[in-house]
Scaffold this motif. Structure first.
Motif, PDB file in Angstrom:
ATOM      1  N   UNK A   1     -66.137 -67.586  -4.189  1.00 56.43           N
ATOM      2  CA  UNK A   1     -64.984 -68.215  -5.430  1.00 56.43           C
ATOM      3  C   UNK A   1     -66.096 -68.975  -6.433  1.00 56.43           C
ATOM      4  N   UNK A   2     -65.699 -68.982  -7.811  1.00 53.55           N
ATOM      5  CA  UNK A   2     -66.578 -69.795  -8.798  1.00 53.55           C
ATOM      6  C   UNK A   2     -66.196 -70.924  -8.728  1.00 53.55           C
ATOM      7  N   UNK A   3     -67.119 -71.947  -9.304  1.00 51.34           N
ATOM      8  CA  UNK A   3     -66.849 -73.194  -9.305  1.00 51.34           C
ATOM      9  C   UNK A   3     -65.666 -73.692  -9.693  1.00 51.34           C
ATOM     10  N   UNK A   4     -65.035 -74.652  -8.942  1.00 52.21           N
ATOM     11  CA  UNK A   4     -63.696 -75.184  -9.255  1.00 52.21           C
ATOM     12  C   UNK A   4     -62.683 -74.306  -9.125  1.00 52.21           C
ATOM     13  N   UNK A   5     -62.823 -72.947  -8.373  1.00 55.21           N
ATOM     14  CA  UNK A   5     -61.992 -72.160  -8.293  1.00 55.21           C
ATOM     15  C   UNK A   5     -60.974 -72.287  -7.300  1.00 55.21           C
ATOM     16  N   UNK A   6     -59.888 -71.529  -7.344  1.00 61.86           N
ATOM     17  CA  UNK A   6     -58.687 -71.867  -6.758  1.00 61.86           C
ATOM     18  C   UNK A   6     -57.683 -70.453  -6.433  1.00 61.86           C
ATOM     19  N   UNK A   7     -57.950 -69.987  -5.171  1.00 62.84           N
ATOM     20  CA  UNK A   7     -56.804 -68.636  -4.863  1.00 62.84           C
ATOM     21  C   UNK A   7     -56.139 -69.052  -3.749  1.00 62.84           C
ATOM     22  N   UNK A   8     -55.927 -67.510  -3.103  1.00 60.82           N
ATOM     23  CA  UNK A   8     -55.441 -67.638  -1.729  1.00 60.82           C
ATOM     24  C   UNK A   8     -54.917 -66.337  -1.114  1.00 60.82           C
ATOM     25  N   UNK A   9     -54.468 -66.238  -0.187  1.00 61.60           N
ATOM     26  CA  UNK A   9     -54.006 -64.999   0.445  1.00 61.60           C
ATOM     27  C   UNK A   9     -52.491 -65.334   1.146  1.00 61.60           C
TER      28      UNK A   9
ATOM     29  N   UNK B   1     -52.714 -68.990   2.897  1.00 58.39           N
ATOM     30  CA  UNK B   1     -54.012 -69.335   3.160  1.00 58.39           C
ATOM     31  C   UNK B   1     -54.784 -69.714   1.912  1.00 58.39           C
ATOM     32  N   UNK B   2     -55.079 -70.962   1.951  1.00 58.63           N
ATOM     33  CA  UNK B   2     -55.498 -71.533   0.893  1.00 58.63           C
ATOM     34  C   UNK B   2     -57.095 -71.117   0.760  1.00 58.63           C
ATOM     35  N   UNK B   3     -57.735 -70.834  -0.576  1.00 56.21           N
ATOM     36  CA  UNK B   3     -58.904 -70.675  -0.828  1.00 56.21           C
ATOM     37  C   UNK B   3     -59.254 -71.499  -2.102  1.00 56.21           C
ATOM     38  N   UNK B   4     -60.223 -72.492  -1.885  1.00 54.14           N
ATOM     39  CA  UNK B   4     -60.438 -73.397  -2.636  1.00 54.14           C
ATOM     40  C   UNK B   4     -62.115 -73.953  -2.785  1.00 54.14           C
ATOM     41  N   UNK B   5     -62.453 -74.109  -4.045  1.00 52.24           N
ATOM     42  CA  UNK B   5     -63.791 -74.350  -4.162  1.00 52.24           C
ATOM     43  C   UNK B   5     -63.831 -76.021  -4.013  1.00 52.24           C
ATOM     44  N   UNK B   6     -64.478 -76.819  -3.275  1.00 46.48           N
ATOM     45  CA  UNK B   6     -64.436 -78.122  -3.379  1.00 46.48           C
ATOM     46  C   UNK B   6     -64.657 -78.926  -4.538  1.00 46.48           C
ATOM     47  N   UNK B   7     -65.304 -78.591  -5.584  1.00 49.47           N
ATOM     48  CA  UNK B   7     -65.191 -79.226  -6.909  1.00 49.47           C
ATOM     49  C   UNK B   7     -63.936 -79.259  -7.659  1.00 49.47           C
ATOM     50  N   UNK B   8     -62.955 -78.676  -6.994  1.00 49.96           N
ATOM     51  CA  UNK B   8     -61.626 -78.424  -7.729  1.00 49.96           C
ATOM     52  C   UNK B   8     -60.819 -79.461  -7.429  1.00 49.96           C
TER      53      UNK B   8
ATOM     54  N   UNK C   1     -63.742 -63.231  -5.614  1.00 44.68           N
ATOM     55  CA  UNK C   1     -64.204 -62.202  -4.954  1.00 44.68           C
ATOM     56  C   UNK C   1     -63.859 -61.761  -3.489  1.00 44.68           C
ATOM     57  N   UNK C   2     -63.344 -60.773  -3.049  1.00 40.91           N
ATOM     58  CA  UNK C   2     -63.342 -60.241  -1.532  1.00 40.91           C
ATOM     59  C   UNK C   2     -64.188 -59.217  -1.020  1.00 40.91           C
ATOM     60  N   UNK C   3     -64.283 -59.086   0.133  1.00 40.61           N
ATOM     61  CA  UNK C   3     -64.911 -57.888   0.692  1.00 40.61           C
ATOM     62  C   UNK C   3     -64.720 -57.886   2.164  1.00 40.61           C
ATOM     63  N   UNK C   4     -65.015 -56.677   2.850  1.00 37.17           N
ATOM     64  CA  UNK C   4     -64.867 -56.662   4.433  1.00 37.17           C
ATOM     65  C   UNK C   4     -63.455 -57.034   4.889  1.00 37.17           C
TER      66      UNK C   4
END
Length: 243
Positions: free
Chosen positions: A103-111, A131-138, A234-237
């Protein structure tokens, strides 16, 4: 003797490399063992086959495939493509889902899991727990521990502390669901446990803003969804085994 020793070393090295290549599949591929165990790919690394926009079908969108990555183009890039969460064509109940994300800097997403796709339900998150996805500078990282990566978004802090990889590196995540009981893992650490069939879960919903969405958290079968948000993800696998 020296020649025989070199030949022996070469043979051993070859066996090791062969074993390693069989145990560690290439990106967006399954190993022979994974195929034997019943795993299947949700993303082929080349197309968006098996996915569509929530309530919008297969139309061009901010979701794209680039260099083997399933990416969501961030806002502000000049794109006029359609925005929306990307959901699986199929629905799932009892499963083990593994995926990698960066994830990018300060990014926020989820599944999202157990997503109910209906015209009267406006978004994937209105029915599916996240399921939260978060970059720690957010901002949310320190403002609310219930919104850190690996959390069941908005409901509880990480059960065990798990650290995300630096920006640009791939994180490994896993979601397990069996008869409505879920487990979330982040980089090998168990971060969430919750039984979605209990009265306790219903009470938890009533204590959050999700109480205003009648379908939220009620299903134990549904689509999986990837969240479209403001920063790049971005996702993969992405691979799944039904139990």
């Amino acid at each position: 003797m020296r020649l025989l020793a070199l030949m022996a070393y070469a043979s051993i090295a070859s066996l090791i490399l062969t074993a390693f290549s069989e145990d560690v599949p290439a990106v967006n591929q399954l190993s022979a063992q994974e195929k034997k165990e019943g795993w299947k790919l949700l993303f082929d690394g080349k197309t968006l086959q098996g996915w569509h926009l929530y309530n919008q079908g297969n139309k061009p969108s901010v979701w794209r495939v680039d260099k083997g990555e399933l990416q969501c183009v961030p806002n502000g890039t000049g794109s006029t493509l359609e925005h929306g969460d990307l959901v699986t064509d199929q629905t799932y109940s009892n499963f083990d889902l593994k995926f990698e994300w960066k994830i990018s800097k300060a990014g926020n997403s989820g599944v999202f899991i157990n997503v109910v796709e209906r015209k009267d339900i406006p978004t994937a998150w209105a029915s599916g727990p996240e399921y939260q996805l978060l970059e720690p500078s957010h901002y949310d990282y320190n403002a609310d521990p219930k919104k850190r990566a690996g959390c069941l978004y908005g409901f509880a802090p990480q059960k065990n502390e798990a650290v995300t990889k630096p920006v640009g590196e791939w994180n490994q995540s896993e979601i397990k669901q069996k008869n409505g009981k879920i487990e979330f893992y982040l980089n090998g650490v168990l971060t969430t446990e919750q039984d979605l069939t209990t009265s306790e879960w219903k009470q938890k919903i009533k204590s959050t803003n999700f109480q205003h969405f009648p379908a939220f958290g009620k299903a134990t079968k549904g689509h999986l969804a990837l969240q479209d948000w403001m920063q790049g993800i971005s996702f993969r696998n992405l691979k799944l085994k039904e139990e």
